[in-house]
Scaffold this active site. Structure first.
Site, mmCIF file in Angstrom:
data_model
loop_
_atom_site.group_PDB
_atom_site.id
_atom_site.type_symbol
_atom_site.label_atom_id
_atom_site.label_comp_id
_atom_site.label_asym_id
_atom_site.label_seq_id
_atom_site.Cartn_x
_atom_site.Cartn_y
_atom_site.Cartn_z
ATOM 1 N N SER A 111 36.061 39.494 31.257
ATOM 2 C CA SER A 111 35.838 40.220 32.486
ATOM 3 C C SER A 111 35.801 39.264 33.676
ATOM 4 O O SER A 111 36.728 38.499 33.871
ATOM 5 C CB SER A 111 34.539 41.012 32.354
ATOM 6 N N ASP A 124 38.064 46.537 29.631
ATOM 7 C CA ASP A 124 37.166 45.395 29.803
ATOM 8 C C ASP A 124 36.705 44.796 28.470
ATOM 9 O O ASP A 124 36.256 45.511 27.569
ATOM 10 C CB ASP A 124 35.944 45.860 30.584
#
Lengths: 390, 620
Positions: free
Chosen positions: B362, B475
C-alpha cells in the site's frame, strides 16, 4: 503599467464627457496635456532610477490629484466619479498598503479644489447614460487588469519560493557530501567528536596496540611496471589492508610510501585487543602471500613484506597541516617502526609487550632482543597460528 | 588407488563422521557413538544425481561428509526453488528415522559427494541397545523444527563463487579486484583464476589434486572466488561445477541475447547439477539501467543485480548480497501515516545503514520506490509532498458504483513519476497486493512499476481495483500489511520492518452513531462541536488492515529490527499533515537507532550497520 493605463483611461472618460457637455476651457487643456505627458515621464523615471520609493509616492499622489480634477470636470457624475475615486485610493493601497490613504485623499481634494477655485463648483451627479456605461466598462477593465497583475505576482512568488526550497535541498546534500569526505579522513570515534565539537583533543592511550607494515621492494616494482599498473596494484593492496583492519576492529592510521600503519585501542570505549591485532596481522600475511602467488603465476617477482605488532602507550591526535591528518606519536609508535627494521621478510613479528596480553590461539617463537634507545631492550617473537583456522 | 590410500580415506571419513555426529547430537557415550559409526554405511553420489525426491517415503537419514548438496522445494504454484546448500558435516532426512515421514524436499548433489547413511532399522537396533541415543536425536530434530532460522544462518557461511564473464569486453581483472576488496569487509577471501591454477597444477585440474586444493581453500577462507573465462574451457567447467553460487557478469552496453557460453554450458542447469546462476549487469558511470526485461527473458536466474561501475557502492552492495549480509527494508501500509516511512529512511541513511532491497504494501509500496530508484531522500520527500499536497490526487470523487474515487488523477500522477519497469530499478523491489479473484497475496516484482504500486494502494471501495490477466487486484493490506515473510524468501540478510499500526482500539466517545443530519450540523455550524463519525473511508481503512493483524504479528517477530512509529494522533487520511508525519518518523527512527548504538558501544564502525542490526535483534 496598470497605473498609467488607469490614469489615461480616466482622462479619456473626462474628455468624452467634456465633448458631450460642450464645455472646454484652457485649464482643461493644461490638465489633459499634463495627464498625457506625465505617465510617460514617470515610467521613464521608474525604469531609469530603478523605482525609488520617493518617485513612486509622488506619482501616486499626482494620480490622485488628476483623479480629483477629472471628477470636477465631469461635474461629479455619480458612477464615473465613484470609479475614478476608487481607483485613486486602490492604487496606493496596492503599492504601499494603508499608509498613504490620507495623503491620496488630500491630493484628490486638492485636485477638486484647484479648478473649483477658478471655475466654481458645478455639482450634477445625475450624469449621462453613455458616460455611466463607459465608466462601468472602464472599471471592469481596470479590475481585470488588477486581478491579472496579482495573479502574475503570486505565481512568481511561488516559483521563487519553490526554487529557494530546491536550492536548500541541494545545499543540504552537498554539505552532507563534503562532511562525508572530511570524516573519511578521520577514524570513526574521532569523527564523532569532530562532528559535535568541531575540534579534536589530542589524547594519550596507555593501552594501545600498533601494527606496522613495510613493503621494502615496492620502489623496484614501480620501476618495472607502468605507472597506471603500479598504482592499481598499490591501491588494491592498501584498500585490502584497510578492509582487513576494519573487519578486525583496527583503525587504519595512514599509508605513506611503502609503509602502512594501523592501531586499536584508540576509541573512548574500546580496549586494545591483542588478539584482534594478531589475527589481522596473520590475515594480512596470508593475503600478501596469495597476492605473491598470483604475481608468481604472471611471472612477476614477489613483493617482500615485513609486519610488526607492538603494544604500549601512544599519543593520538589531528595534525592540522594543509593536508589534515590523524596520526600517532609516543614510545610505542616510534618503537614499532624500529622493530620493523628487524622483522624478517614474510613473517609477523610481535613484541613481548603484546605477547603478554594474548597467550591463546597463537604460537610464539623467540627471535631476538633488540636494543631500543639507550638502555631498553625489546624481545621479538615470530607469530604463527597455533591450530585450526588462523 | 592403492590399498593404503583407500584405508587412509576411510579413516578420515570415520573421523569426519565422528566429529559430525558429536556436533549434531551432542555428547554421546563413547561406545554408543562407536556403535552408531559402525552402523553408518558410506555412499557415493556423483554430481547431478538425486538423493531424495520431494514427497517420496523416507527410510534413512544421511550425513554429508564431502561435497555439496542442494535442497530444492517445490512450491504450490509448481515452481522449484533452491532453499539451501548443505556443507560437509550436516545431516538430512532425520525425520525419516523417527516418523518415516515423506521427504520434505528434493536433494541433489552439486558436487561429487560422500555420504554416511543410517537406515531406520539400524537406528531402531541402536536405540534398543542405547536408549539415550534416542533422546539426543529427538532433541536435535525438535531443535531443528523449532529453530529453522538459526539453521539457515549456520549454513550460509562458507561460499564458493564462480565469476563467469559473458562478454570479452569486460575488464575481468578490475571487476574481480573490486569485488574482492568489497568482500574483504565480510571475511577473508581468495581469488583463483586459470593462470594461478595452471601455475600450481601444470598437468591440468582433472585429477583429485585440484579438488583437494579447492577444498583446502574453502576451509581456510570465508569466500573463494573462482574466476572463469568467457570461453568453455576446462577451467570454466571446473568453476561452474564447484561453485555454490554462479555469478554471470554482463556488460550493460552489450546486446542482451544469450551468449555462446551460456548456450553451451548453462542451457541444462538441472541436468548438469549446477546451481541456478545470478546475473550482474555492469553499467558505465552515470547510466541508468534500461531494458533489463530483455536480459531476463530466456535466462533462468536466481536473481539479477545492477552494478554501476562508478563509485564503490555498487560493488559493496553486490558483496553484501554474495555474503548474505544484505539489509532489506519492509514498509507497511497505512494511508497518510505512511509518510513517516520517508523520515525513517532518512534516519537510516544518516546512520549509514545501507538499503539493499525494499518492499512494501500500500503506501509502503509508494515510499519504497524512493530507495529503489536510489534517489536522494530529500528529493523523494519533495516529490511526494508536491504530489500529495499540491496535486491532491485523491480529490477525484465520482458516482460510487465501482469506487468512491475515480482514480484517473492518481493514475496520471503515478505514471508520471514511476514510469519504469521494476526490473530496471537499481535495487530489488516488490509491492504486495491482494488478488481478489484467486484469493491470495500477489507479489509484484516484474513489469510496470506504477501499475504495481497502483494495485498495491487500491483500497477497496475507495479506489477502483486493478485488472491484470483477468484478476482483480486490491490493496495488499487486506492479506499482508507487513510483508516480511515475502522479503525473507527473497534475500538472506537482515530485515528492517517499519510498521504503522496503532496499538489502542478505535473507540468513539458517544453512545450511538450520529445521524447524517447531526454529523452535517457538527461540520457546518461553527458553534457546534464537530462530531467524530466513523466515515466510510475510515471504516474501510481500518477493516483493510484488521484482517492482516495476525500476519503482522508474525512479521514483527521475524524481523531483525522492528519499528512501530507512534502515530496515534494522526489519521489514516491526514494527507495535509505531511511534514509533521515525516518528521515524527525521523525522530522516532533516530531515537531507536541511537538507543541500539548506545546499548552496544562495541559498534564504533559506522559501516558495520549489519552488526548494529544483529545487536538490535538481540535486544528486541
Amino acid at each position: 503599467m496598470i497605473r498609467t493605463a488607469s490614469v489615461l483611461g480616466a482622462l479619456g472618460m473626462a474628455f468624452w464627457y467634456l465633448v458631450q457637455a460642450g464645455s472646454f476651457s484652457r485649464y482643461h487643456v493644461l490638465v489633459f496635456l499634463l495627464g498625457l505627458a506625465y505617465p510617460h515621464f514617470s515610467y521613464f523615471l521608474e525604469t531609469r532610477l530603478e523605482a525609488s520609493r520617493q518617485i513612486e509616492h509622488t506619482t501616486l499622489l499626482l494620480d490622485a490629484f488628476i483623479s480629483g480634477s477629472v471628477m470636477h470636470f465631469m461635474d461629479f457624475s455619480l458612477l464615473p466619479s465613484l470609479a475614478v475615486a476608487m481607483i485613486a485610493i486602490a492604487n496606493p493601497v496596492a503599492y504601499t498598503g494603508f499608509s498613504m490613504i490620507g495623503w491620496s485623499v488630500l491630493a484628490m481634494l486638492l485636485g477638486i479644489a484647484l479648478p473649483s477655485w477658478t471655475y466654481g463648483l458645478n455639482f450634477a451627479p445625475g450624469g449621462l447614460l453613455e458616460i455611466n456605461l463607459t465608466a462601468a466598462i472602464y472599471l471592469f477593465i481596470y479590475y481585470c487588469m488588477f486581478a491579472y497583475a496579482v495573479f502574475v505576482r503570486t505565481n512568481a512568488l511561488q516559483k521563487s519560493r519553490r526554487e529557494l526550497h530546491q536550492q536548500k535541498i541541494i545545499v543540504e546534500i552537498e554539505k552532507k557530501r563534503s562532511d562525508a569526505l572530511l570524516l573519511g579522513i578521520l577514524p570513526d570515534a574521532v569523527a564523532k567528536e569532530f562532528e559535535s565539537t568541531a575540534a579534536v583533543a589530542p589524547r594519550r592511550h596507555e593501552r594501545a596496540a600498533v601494527l606496522a607494515l613495510a613493503l621494502p621492494e615496492l620502489s623496484r616494482s614501480a620501476e618495472k611496471l607502468g605507472p597506471a599498473e603500479f598504482f592499481a596494484e598499490l591501491n588494491h593492496v592498501f584498500k585490502a589492508l584497510d578492509a582487513i583492519c576494519g573487519r578486525h576492529g583496527l583503525e587504519s592510521i595512514k599509508a605513506s610510501g611503502d609503509r602502512y600503519r594501523a592501531a586499536c585501542g584508540l576509541g573512548q570505549h574500546s580496549v586494545a585487543d591483542a588478539e584482534a591485532i594478531l589475527r589481522a596481522a596473520l590475515e594480512i600475511r596470508r593475503f600478501l602471500e596469495e597476492h605473491n602467488a598470483a604475481r608468481a603465476a604472471r611471472n612477476l617477482s614477489p613483493l617482500s613484506f615485513q609486519i610488526a605488532a607492538h603494544a604500549g602507550a601512544v599519543v593520538a591526535g589531528v595534525v592540522e597541516t594543509r593536508k589534515f591528518g590523524y596520526d600517532l606519536f609516543g614510545d610505542a609508535a616510534v618503537d614499532v617502526e624500529h622493530i620493523l627494521r628487524h622483522a624478517p621478510c614474510g613473517d609477523v613479528v610481535a613484541t613481548g609487550a603484546l605477547c603478554e596480553r594474548e597467550g591463546s590461539g597463537f604460537a610464539f617463537r623467540h627471535l631476538e632482543d633488540v636494543p631500543v634507545g639507550k638502555d631498553r631492550r625489546i624481545s621479538l617473537y615470530v607469530v604463527t597460528p597455533s591450530s585450526g583456522r588462523p | 588407488m592403492s590399498r593404503g590410500a583407500t584405508d587412509c580415506r576411510e579413516h578420515t571419513h570415520a573421523d569426519l563422521l565422528t566429529a559430525a555426529l558429536s556436533r549434531l547430537f551432542g555428547q554421546l557415550e563413547a561406545h554408543a557413538l562407536a556403535d552408531l559409526v559402525s552402523r553408518i554405511e558410506l555412499q557415493e553420489l556423483a554430481r547431478g544425481e538425486r538423493l531424495y525426491l520431494q514427497g517420496e517415503p523416507g527410510t534413512n537419514m544421511h550425513i554429508l561428509l564431502t561435497g555439496r548438496l542442494q535442497v530444492r522445494v517445490k512450491t504450490e504454484d509448481g515452481t522449484e526453488r533452491v532453499v539451501a546448500h548443505l556443507q560437509p558435516g550436516e545431516a538430512v532426512g532425520e525425520m525419516a528415522l523417527l516418523t518415516g515421514a515423506r521427504r520434505a524436499a528434493t536433494i541433489v548433489a552439486t558436487r561429487d559427494c560422500t555420504l554416511g547413511a543410517l537406515t531406520r532399522q539400524d537406528f531402531d537396533n541402536i536405540v534398543s541397545r542405547h536408549p539415550d541415543v534416542f533422546s539426543h536425536i529427538a532433541r536435535f530434530v525438535i531443535g531443528r523444527l523449532t529453530n529453522t532460522q538459526a539453521r539457515a544462518a549456520v549454513r550460509s557461511l562458507a561460499r564458493t563463487i564462480a565469476i563467469v564473464p559473458l562478454h570479452a569486453t569486460i575488464d575481468r581483472d578490475a571487476f574481480c579486484r573490486r569485488l574482492q576488496l568489497a568482500l574483504l569487509r565480510f571475511g577473508s577471501n581468495i581469488r583463483l583464476d586459470s593462470t594461478i591454477m595452471r601455475h600450481r597444477f601444470p598437468a591440468g585440474f582433472a585429477g583429485g589434486e585440484a579438488d583437494r586444493f579447492l577444498d583446502e581453500c574453502e576451509h581456510t577462507h570465508d569466500f573463494v572466488l573462482l574466476e572463469a573465462s568467457d570461453r568453455p574451457t576446462d577451467w570454466t567447467r571446473k568453476c561452474l561445477g564447484f561453485a555454490d553460487r554462479i555469478l554471470l557478469v554482463a556488460s550493460g552496453t552489450a546486446p542482451p541475447q544469450l551468449t555462446a557460453l551460456e548456450r553451451d554450458l548453462l542451457a541444462h542447469v538441472d541436468r548438469e547439477g549446477y546451481v541456478l546462476p545470478e546475473l550482474a549487469i555492469l553499467h558505465p558511470a552515470g547510466v541508468q539501467p534500461a531494458g533489463t526485461r530483455d536480459w531476463l527473458s530466456g535466462r533462468s536466474l536466481a536473481r539479477h543485480y545492477h552494478v554501476p561501475m562508478g563509485g564503490s557502492e555498487g560493488f559493496n552492495r553486490l558483496a553484501r548480497f554474495l555474503a548474505d549480509r544484505a539489509v532489506a527494508l519492509v514498509l507497511a501500509g497505512g494511508g497518510a501515516r505512511g509518510f513517516s516511512h520517508l523520515g525513517v529512511i532518512r534516519a537510516l541513511r544518516e546512520h549509514g545503514i545501507p538499503i539493499d532491497a525494499v518492499g512494501g504494501t500500500s503506501f509502503g509500496a509508494i515510499a519504497a520506490t524512493g530507495p529503489a530508484r536510489c534517489i536522494e531522500i530529500e528529493h523523494m520527500i519533495e516529490e511526494l509532498s508536491h504530489a500529495f499536497i499540491n496535486e491532491r490526487p485523491l480529490d477525484d470523487y465520482t458516482v460510487p458504483v465501482v469506487s468512491v474515487i475515480r482514480g484517473d488523477r492518481l493514475d496520471r500522477l503515478l505514471a508520471h513519476y514511476l514510469d519504469m519497469d521494476i526490473e530496471d530499478l537499481p535495487i530489488p523491489y516488490f509491492a504486495v497486493s491482494s488478488n481478489l479473484s484467486a484469493n491470495r497475496v500477489e507479489v509484484h516484482d516484474r513489469g510496470s512499476l506504477w501499475r504495481a504500486v497502483r494495485a498495491s494502494i487500491s483500497l477497496p471501495a475507495i479506489l477502483p481495483p486493478v485488472l491484470r490477466d483477468g484478476n482483480l487486484l486490491i490493496d495488499g493490506g487486506v492479506l499482508n500489511n507487513l510483508p516480511v515473510d515475502v522479503m525473507r524468501e527473497r534475500i538472506h540478510g537482515r530485515i528492517i520492518a517499519v510498521d504503522l499500526s496503532v496499538e489502542h482500539e478505535y473507540r468513539l466517545a458517544q453512545q450511538a452513531l450520529p445521524t447524517g443530519f447531526e454529523y452535517l450540523k457538527g461540520r457546518l455550524l461553527p458553534w457546534k462541536e464537530p462530531i467524530e463519525a466513523p466515515t466510510l473511508a475510515r471504516v474501510i481503512m481500518k477493516t483493510t488492515t484488521l484482517a492482516s493483524r495476525r500476519e503482522v504479528e508474525i512479521a514483527r517477530r521475524s524481523a531483525d529490527l522492528y519499528m512501530n512509529v507512534p502515530l496515534a494522533e494522526y489519521d489514516l487520511l491526514d494527507w495535509a499533515k505531511f511534514h509533521a508525519i515525516v518528521d515524527r518518523g525521523y525522530q522516532y527512527a533516530c531515537r531507536t537507532l541511537s538507543e541500539h548504538t548506545a546499548a552496544n558501544p562495541a559498534i564504533v564502525h559506522r559501516e558495520d550497520a549489519f552488526d548494529l542490526l544483529a545487536a538490535a535483534r538481540l535486544t528486541l
